[in-house]
Enzyme design. Structure first.
Site, PDB file in Angstrom:
ATOM      1  CB  ALA A 170      -1.551   0.387   8.896  1.00 37.72           C
ATOM      2  CG  ASP A 171      -3.710  -5.174   5.563  1.00 34.19           C
ATOM      3  OD1 ASP A 171      -4.550  -4.649   4.809  1.00 34.19           O
ATOM      4  OD2 ASP A 171      -3.769  -6.358   5.934  1.00 34.19           O
ATOM      5  CB  THR A 172      -5.804  -4.270  10.901  1.00 37.47           C
ATOM      6  OG1 THR A 172      -5.001  -3.139  11.255  1.00 37.47           O
ATOM      7  CG2 THR A 172      -6.211  -5.007  12.175  1.00 37.47           C
TER       8      THR A 172
ATOM      9  N   GLY B 165       0.166  -4.713  10.339  1.00 35.34           N
ATOM     10  CA  GLY B 165       1.451  -4.388   9.738  1.00 35.34           C
ATOM     11  C   GLY B 165       1.516  -2.892   9.496  1.00 35.34           C
TER      12      GLY B 165
ATOM     13  CE  LYS C  45      -3.877  -1.953   2.674  1.00 35.40           C
ATOM     14  NZ  LYS C  45      -4.574  -1.875   3.984  1.00 35.40           N
TER      15      LYS C  45
END
EC number: 3.6.1.9
Length: 204
Positions: free
Chosen positions: A75-77, A112, A59
């Protein structure tokens, strides 16, 4: 402005998440929001920690390429139960099924965080994990919560910040903000470790 987080360059948030935007607003850090064009498709076999690490980097990079002078945050959750990733529910029925699975048990939330400064060709990525235990939920409670619409845009089908969360979240082990979608302490530590020269406060 936050005295511990004064950057010497623009901060771009590569995210559409209103929760991540709200968290940055909360800690009083100026930023611009951008939508990343990144493909978020991953093989189903990818482990949760590697999934969020990969997607956060993916991203951040195209946004950083467009603004090399800026520091880009992405970010990625994901929510994982028994090692299986639970993404955002497809519909209300799917959300109810997720909550039935997660209620009265423990699961893990992985986020992340990736920071990219294309101008100096630097990337730093970190992963934070938090354990969450949901208490028992009746079918009526699950239906009422899903009917509110809140679970439909959230990984795992629930929001830790929702006004109903205190009624069913039994315990959190780790960073609360990680469950919301942006582990603020991890973000700050990563900034200090890899981009100290961009932190004006660090050289004061």
């Amino acid at each position: 402005m936050n005295p511990l987080l004064q950057l010497s360059c623009p901060l771009l948030l590569a995210s559409q998440s209103p929760r991540r935007r709200a968290l940055l607003d909360r800690i009083d850090v100026p930023f611009e929001a951008r939508v990343s064009p990144a493909d978020e498709t991953l093989a189903p076999s990818v482990a949760p920690a590697e999934a969020v690490r990969t997607l956060a980097r993916r991203k951040a990079r195209p946004v950083a390429a467009d603004r090399p002078s800026a520091l880009v945050l992405a970010a990625d959750t994901v929510v994982a139960h028994d090692g299986e990733i639970l993404n955002k529910p497809e519909d209300s029925s799917h959300a109810r099924a997720m909550l039935r699975r997660l209620q009265d048990t423990s699961h893990a939330v992985y986020t992340g965080v990736s920071l990219v400064h294309a101008g100096s060709d630097r990337t730093a990525t970190a992963v934070e994990t938090t354990a969450v235990v949901l208490g028992p939920l009746s079918d009526a409670e699950i239906r009422a919560y899903v009917a509110s619409g809140s679970p439909l845009d959230k990984a795992g089908g629930y929001g830790i910040q929702d006004h109903t969360a205190p009624f069913f979240v039994e315990r959190i082990e780790g960073d609360y903000y990680n469950v919301v979608g942006l582990p603020l302490r991890r973000l700050y530590r990563t900034l200090r470790a890899s981009f100290a020269d961009l932190l004006e406060a660090s050289s004061a």
